[in-house]
Design a protein around this motif. Structure first.
Motif, PDB file in Angstrom:
ATOM      1  N   HIS A 144      44.490  57.657  38.522  1.00 52.52           N
ATOM      2  CA  HIS A 144      44.379  56.306  39.271  1.00 52.52           C
ATOM      3  C   HIS A 144      43.151  55.962  38.663  1.00 52.52           C
ATOM      4  O   HIS A 144      43.158  54.488  38.471  1.00 52.52           O
ATOM      5  CB  HIS A 144      44.310  56.648  40.548  1.00 52.52           C
ATOM      6  CG  HIS A 144      45.653  56.825  41.325  1.00 52.52           C
ATOM      7  ND1 HIS A 144      46.221  55.729  41.762  1.00 52.52           N
ATOM      8  CD2 HIS A 144      46.478  57.870  41.558  1.00 52.52           C
ATOM      9  CE1 HIS A 144      47.307  56.003  42.417  1.00 52.52           C
ATOM     10  NE2 HIS A 144      47.649  57.235  42.028  1.00 52.52           N
ATOM     11  N   TYR A 145      41.855  56.579  38.350  1.00 57.96           N
ATOM     12  CA  TYR A 145      40.889  56.263  38.002  1.00 57.96           C
ATOM     13  C   TYR A 145      40.754  55.331  36.609  1.00 57.96           C
ATOM     14  O   TYR A 145      40.417  54.439  36.399  1.00 57.96           O
ATOM     15  CB  TYR A 145      39.620  57.469  37.909  1.00 57.96           C
ATOM     16  CG  TYR A 145      38.303  56.757  37.595  1.00 57.96           C
ATOM     17  CD1 TYR A 145      37.148  56.458  38.606  1.00 57.96           C
ATOM     18  CD2 TYR A 145      38.029  56.890  36.396  1.00 57.96           C
ATOM     19  CE1 TYR A 145      36.044  56.007  38.058  1.00 57.96           C
ATOM     20  CE2 TYR A 145      36.839  56.338  35.579  1.00 57.96           C
ATOM     21  CZ  TYR A 145      35.852  56.025  36.481  1.00 57.96           C
ATOM     22  OH  TYR A 145      34.321  55.442  36.149  1.00 57.96           O
ATOM     23  N   ASN A 146      41.485  56.171  35.782  1.00 53.46           N
ATOM     24  CA  ASN A 146      41.750  55.926  34.306  1.00 53.46           C
ATOM     25  C   ASN A 146      42.507  54.589  34.318  1.00 53.46           C
ATOM     26  O   ASN A 146      42.352  53.514  33.458  1.00 53.46           O
ATOM     27  CB  ASN A 146      42.430  56.991  33.451  1.00 53.46           C
ATOM     28  CG  ASN A 146      41.154  58.202  33.246  1.00 53.46           C
ATOM     29  OD1 ASN A 146      40.085  57.946  33.371  1.00 53.46           O
ATOM     30  ND2 ASN A 146      41.935  59.376  32.974  1.00 53.46           N
ATOM     31  N   LEU A 155      32.172  61.107  43.614  1.00 51.87           N
ATOM     32  CA  LEU A 155      33.520  61.483  44.157  1.00 51.87           C
ATOM     33  C   LEU A 155      33.627  63.068  44.754  1.00 51.87           C
ATOM     34  O   LEU A 155      33.415  64.078  44.006  1.00 51.87           O
ATOM     35  CB  LEU A 155      34.600  61.609  43.030  1.00 51.87           C
ATOM     36  CG  LEU A 155      34.723  60.026  42.517  1.00 51.87           C
ATOM     37  CD1 LEU A 155      35.490  60.115  41.190  1.00 51.87           C
ATOM     38  CD2 LEU A 155      35.157  59.296  43.506  1.00 51.87           C
ATOM     39  N   MET A 208      33.665  59.424  37.664  1.00 56.51           N
ATOM     40  CA  MET A 208      34.711  60.456  37.254  1.00 56.51           C
ATOM     41  C   MET A 208      34.119  61.652  36.365  1.00 56.51           C
ATOM     42  O   MET A 208      34.469  62.650  36.478  1.00 56.51           O
ATOM     43  CB  MET A 208      36.045  59.890  36.671  1.00 56.51           C
ATOM     44  CG  MET A 208      37.254  60.576  36.510  1.00 56.51           C
ATOM     45  SD  MET A 208      37.603  61.834  37.928  1.00 56.51           S
ATOM     46  CE  MET A 208      38.513  60.295  38.781  1.00 56.51           C
ATOM     47  N   TYR A 247      34.470  51.548  40.591  1.00 59.45           N
ATOM     48  CA  TYR A 247      35.816  52.169  41.060  1.00 59.45           C
ATOM     49  C   TYR A 247      35.918  51.741  42.645  1.00 59.45           C
ATOM     50  O   TYR A 247      35.411  52.444  43.482  1.00 59.45           O
ATOM     51  CB  TYR A 247      35.983  53.554  40.951  1.00 59.45           C
ATOM     52  CG  TYR A 247      36.932  54.400  41.122  1.00 59.45           C
ATOM     53  CD1 TYR A 247      38.106  54.005  40.690  1.00 59.45           C
ATOM     54  CD2 TYR A 247      36.991  55.547  42.042  1.00 59.45           C
ATOM     55  CE1 TYR A 247      39.317  54.421  41.093  1.00 59.45           C
ATOM     56  CE2 TYR A 247      38.101  56.175  42.305  1.00 59.45           C
ATOM     57  CZ  TYR A 247      39.271  55.968  41.832  1.00 59.45           C
ATOM     58  OH  TYR A 247      40.496  56.543  42.255  1.00 59.45           O
ATOM     59  N   SER A 289      29.324  57.680  34.955  1.00 62.44           N
ATOM     60  CA  SER A 289      30.611  57.187  35.406  1.00 62.44           C
ATOM     61  C   SER A 289      30.954  58.441  36.833  1.00 62.44           C
ATOM     62  O   SER A 289      30.710  59.614  36.319  1.00 62.44           O
ATOM     63  CB  SER A 289      31.685  57.599  34.201  1.00 62.44           C
ATOM     64  OG  SER A 289      33.102  57.870  35.020  1.00 62.44           O
ATOM     65  N   LYS A 311      42.757  52.215  36.589  1.00 57.98           N
ATOM     66  CA  LYS A 311      42.047  50.968  36.928  1.00 57.98           C
ATOM     67  C   LYS A 311      40.868  50.614  35.865  1.00 57.98           C
ATOM     68  O   LYS A 311      40.256  49.588  35.551  1.00 57.98           O
ATOM     69  CB  LYS A 311      41.204  51.539  38.285  1.00 57.98           C
ATOM     70  CG  LYS A 311      42.265  51.323  39.465  1.00 57.98           C
ATOM     71  CD  LYS A 311      41.615  51.449  40.917  1.00 57.98           C
ATOM     72  CE  LYS A 311      42.240  51.200  41.944  1.00 57.98           C
ATOM     73  NZ  LYS A 311      42.691  49.811  42.191  1.00 57.98           N
ATOM     74  N   PRO A 330      39.058  53.069  44.766  1.00 55.89           N
ATOM     75  CA  PRO A 330      40.609  53.589  44.594  1.00 55.89           C
ATOM     76  C   PRO A 330      41.514  53.045  45.638  1.00 55.89           C
ATOM     77  O   PRO A 330      41.260  52.614  46.916  1.00 55.89           O
ATOM     78  CB  PRO A 330      39.874  54.987  44.978  1.00 55.89           C
ATOM     79  CG  PRO A 330      38.698  54.795  45.961  1.00 55.89           C
ATOM     80  CD  PRO A 330      38.116  53.718  45.399  1.00 55.89           C
ATOM     81  N   GLN A 343      43.847  61.933  40.764  1.00 51.87           N
ATOM     82  CA  GLN A 343      42.837  61.144  40.820  1.00 51.87           C
ATOM     83  C   GLN A 343      42.262  60.715  39.548  1.00 51.87           C
ATOM     84  O   GLN A 343      41.905  59.454  39.767  1.00 51.87           O
ATOM     85  CB  GLN A 343      41.391  61.938  41.568  1.00 51.87           C
ATOM     86  CG  GLN A 343      41.647  62.530  43.077  1.00 51.87           C
ATOM     87  CD  GLN A 343      40.792  63.498  43.587  1.00 51.87           C
ATOM     88  OE1 GLN A 343      39.399  62.574  43.924  1.00 51.87           O
ATOM     89  NE2 GLN A 343      41.090  64.645  43.456  1.00 51.87           N
ATOM     90  N   GLU A 344      42.325  61.366  38.635  1.00 50.60           N
ATOM     91  CA  GLU A 344      41.952  60.988  37.018  1.00 50.60           C
ATOM     92  C   GLU A 344      42.819  59.794  36.536  1.00 50.60           C
ATOM     93  O   GLU A 344      42.431  58.894  36.057  1.00 50.60           O
ATOM     94  CB  GLU A 344      41.885  62.001  36.389  1.00 50.60           C
ATOM     95  CG  GLU A 344      40.760  62.997  36.424  1.00 50.60           C
ATOM     96  CD  GLU A 344      40.652  64.474  35.647  1.00 50.60           C
ATOM     97  OE1 GLU A 344      41.417  64.081  34.669  1.00 50.60           O
ATOM     98  OE2 GLU A 344      39.887  65.322  35.788  1.00 50.60           O
TER      99      GLU A 344
END
Length: 650
Positions: A498-500, A333, A104, A571, A102, A502, A573, A495-496
């Motif tokens: 938004h990542y989580n 990232l 992230m 991902y 991953s 999605k 973003p 950022q986390e």
């Protein structure tokens, strides 16, 4: 289990400490006697075969196994003498291998690592398999959760109690496994019961893990199926439907969208993947992988645009930049895609102007260096009174002696009485005694003044207020110095989140009733669905809720299934939204900075004023002290001299 005492094979004592892990089979605890060890205790009673297996495994431990695996070092017996677990070395600072899949997770755990690190880990993974295979041991249950890695790229295998072990002519089977890492010849059996695995079957699992590392979590047997016929991962494995194959004709499965192609790999690496996934009889060995991956590691180049981007030189361009620029996909990232925000380079420069100094007071005491002075002369009147007093005494003595000669020596008693009466009523003696008391009182008063002055100097009245102000100023300065780190934390959270969000949305697409889950039939799926576990996104709810009939082993299966589903996530973003939220966070920090600057300046003024007052006070009291100790010493000398002058006769 914590606090429970277990015995090793030869009687060695192991006390279970803090619980540090829980799995489908049992729990892992620290060992109180040795910090470098941990102990695994099974939830269920072990059968004879499992107990015998653990005893044998602990008897064949060697340095090679210790280097690459958390191998059983000793068994753990309960009070009844039954084997209920085993002791192994504690792996510090290792994380599960799947965290490398991953972007992230990679950023959080290994923020400075790029694709070159994944190649390095792949090579070390192959080396670990090679060493274990050299010892004639078959791993069997290979998956991304029972292999761990550290920041140096070193790997270690855990859950070694599931390995297939041969003791003489007897096999201790590995009767568990995950379909994704199981070769087709074993999958078609439908069960792992009493199945003899081989190094060749391990080689399929190794190739799958290496593929996932090099292709950023993608599975070799999942991808795009353009046909109408359903083709799940297990079926693809059984039919050798390698999605990334460059050789197979009439393919039914193709690489996932926006993923690397096998053509981006050196020909030697691509050939090993073909041989691993499209051949059953003799798959490439771990040693062959070590050789090819060592070559790939040397052929990795760094991107000239982004320092965290590395790629095989055979490609000729940076694929990660291309994914980012053409498709807005971020596989690594590094914040280069984020909008530039104000930096905090002048933080230290600002706070250096408001340094909080400790006030070092010179501690004064009643023990002082005696000044070089002498007692003052005693007034002549006291000498006159003393002489007069002595003269009267002499007269009384002479008269008494004369009377004794004339009358009787009994008169001497009368003389003694006369002397006593004279001493009691003598004006001279009264004057001298009064002067002595005056001098004693004067010395006592000076000493009290000295004590009060010392206290006033050593503990100034405003020192407490200064310390409070200095502490407040330090706290403000620390908050100010932490603004940069606070902003970075806020940025990471944005950022986390938004990542989580999605990632969770991606998992919500997988209905538990519609997708195959190992060991879960219709009834189990219906049960968990009715209890709120409806999609892959809901699986982690099982950490908070309990479902009757769904124990630790089933929960672990669901977690593994969710993780496998997650490897297909790409991902993309929402950069504009992320930058907007980061700008808001930056403005919040900027406002906080202005407030802190104002508060620091204000508190510094208070602190400086208090410090100036304290220093002025202590300077004055120190001067008074120096003057007063002379007076005290002078008074002491004068008193001592007067006492000596008075003598015993007065």
């Amino acid at each position: 289990m914590t606090g429970q005492v277990y015995q090793g094979y030869t009687g060695k004592r192991y006390s279970a400490g803090q619980k540090i892990g829980q799995g489908g089979e049992g729990a892992v605890f620290t060992v109180q006697e040795e910090a470098a060890l941990v102990i695994k205790i099974y939830s269920e009673t072990l059968d004879h075969d499992k107990s015998e297996k653990l005893v044998f495994m602990s008897s064949i431990i060697n340095d090679e196994l210790s280097n690459f695996a958390a191998w059983p070092l000793d068994v753990a017996r309960d009070r009844s003498g039954r084997v209920c677990g085993f002791v192994m070395r504690k792996l510090e600072s290792y994380v599960p291998l799947h965290n490398l899949f991953s972007p992230m997770d990679r950023k959080k755990l290994f923020p400075d690592k790029g694709y070159n690190f994944l190649v390095h880990v792949s090579r070390n993974l192959a080396a670990a398999f090679h060493k274990i295979h050299q010892l004639g041991i078959v791993i069997g249950d290979v998956n991304e959760a029972n292999i761990v890695v550290n920041a140096g790229g070193m790997v270690a295998l855990i859950d070694c109690d599931s390995f297939q072990i041969k003791n003489g002519n007897k096999y201790h089977f590995c009767e568990v496994g995950i379909p994704r890492y199981t070769p087709p010849e074993l999958l078609i059996k439908g069960s792992f019961d009493r199945v003899i695995r081989t190094i060749n079957t391990d080689n399929f699992s190794l190739a799958t893990l290496i593929f996932q590392l090099l292709f950023l979590g993608r599975s070799p047997f999942t991808g795009i199926n353009p046909g109408q016929q359903e083709l799940d991962e297990e079926t693809a494995i059984k039919t050798h439907e390698f999605a990334y194959s460059l050789k197979r004709q009439h393919k039914k499965l193709f690489p996932a969208k926006n993923s690397l192609e096998l053509s981006t790999m050196p020909s030697g690496v691509a050939a090993l993947f073909h041989a691993s996934f499209e051949n059953i009889l003799e798959r490439p060995s771990a040693a062959m992988w070590v050789n090819e991956l060592s070559g790939l590691n040397k052929a990795i180049v760094q991107c000239i645009k982004t320092k965290i981007h590395y790629y095989p030189d055979v490609i000729g361009y940076c694929p990660w930049c291309q994914f980012r620029d053409k498709h807005n996909i971020l596989y690594f990232l590094d914040d280069s895609y984020l909008k530039a925000v104000p930096e905090f380079k002048d933080i230290d420069q600002f706070v250096n102007g408001f340094r909080v100094d400790k006030i070092d007071l010179k501690i004064l005491t009643e023990t002082y260096t005696k000044p070089n002075i002498t007692a003052l002369p005693i007034s002549r009147k006291f000498h006159t009174w003393k002489i007069a007093n002595m003269a009267f005494m002499v007269v009384i003595v002479v008269i008494t002696i004369g009377l004794c000669f004339i009358f009787n020596w009994v008169c001497i008693f009368g003389g003694w009485i006369a002397i006593m009466i004279f001493n009691a009523i003598s004006p001279a003696k009264k004057q001298i005694d009064t002067e002595l008391i005056i001098r004693q009182n004067a010395l006592g008063s000076l000493k009290v003044s000295l004590q009060n002055l010392i206290k006033q100097h050593n503990v100034p009245a405003e020192l407490g207020r200064y310390n409070q102000s200095a502490h407040k100023l330090k706290t403000l300065i620390e908050s100010f110095k932490g603004l940069s780190a606070e902003f970075e934390t806020d940025k990471k959270k944005i950022q986390e989140n938004h990542y989580n969000k999605k990632f969770n949305h991606y998992l919500e697409q997988f209905d538990v009733r519609k997708y195959p889950i190992p060991s879960f039939g219709v009834s189990k799926k219906t049960l968990i669905y009715a209890n709120g576990i409806r999609t892959a996104a809901d699986v982690l709810k099982l950490r908070r809720i309990k479902i009757a009939g769904i124990g630790p082993a089933n929960i672990q299966v669901l977690i593994d299934w969710q993780r496998h589903i997650g490897t297909g996530f790409t991902y993309i973003p929402d950069i504009n939204i992320i930058n907007q939220e980061i700008s808001v966070a930056a403005n919040t920090i900027a406002n906080k900075r202005q407030r802190l600057e104002r508060d620091i300046k204000s508190e510094y003024k208070v602190c400086s004023l208090l410090k100036a007052n304290i220093l002025a006070l202590t300077s004055n009291t120190e001067q008074q002290y120096n003057e007063l100790v002379i007076k005290v010493h002078q008074a002491q000398l004068d008193l001592d001299a007067f006492r000596k002058f008075k003598g015993k006769n007065l």
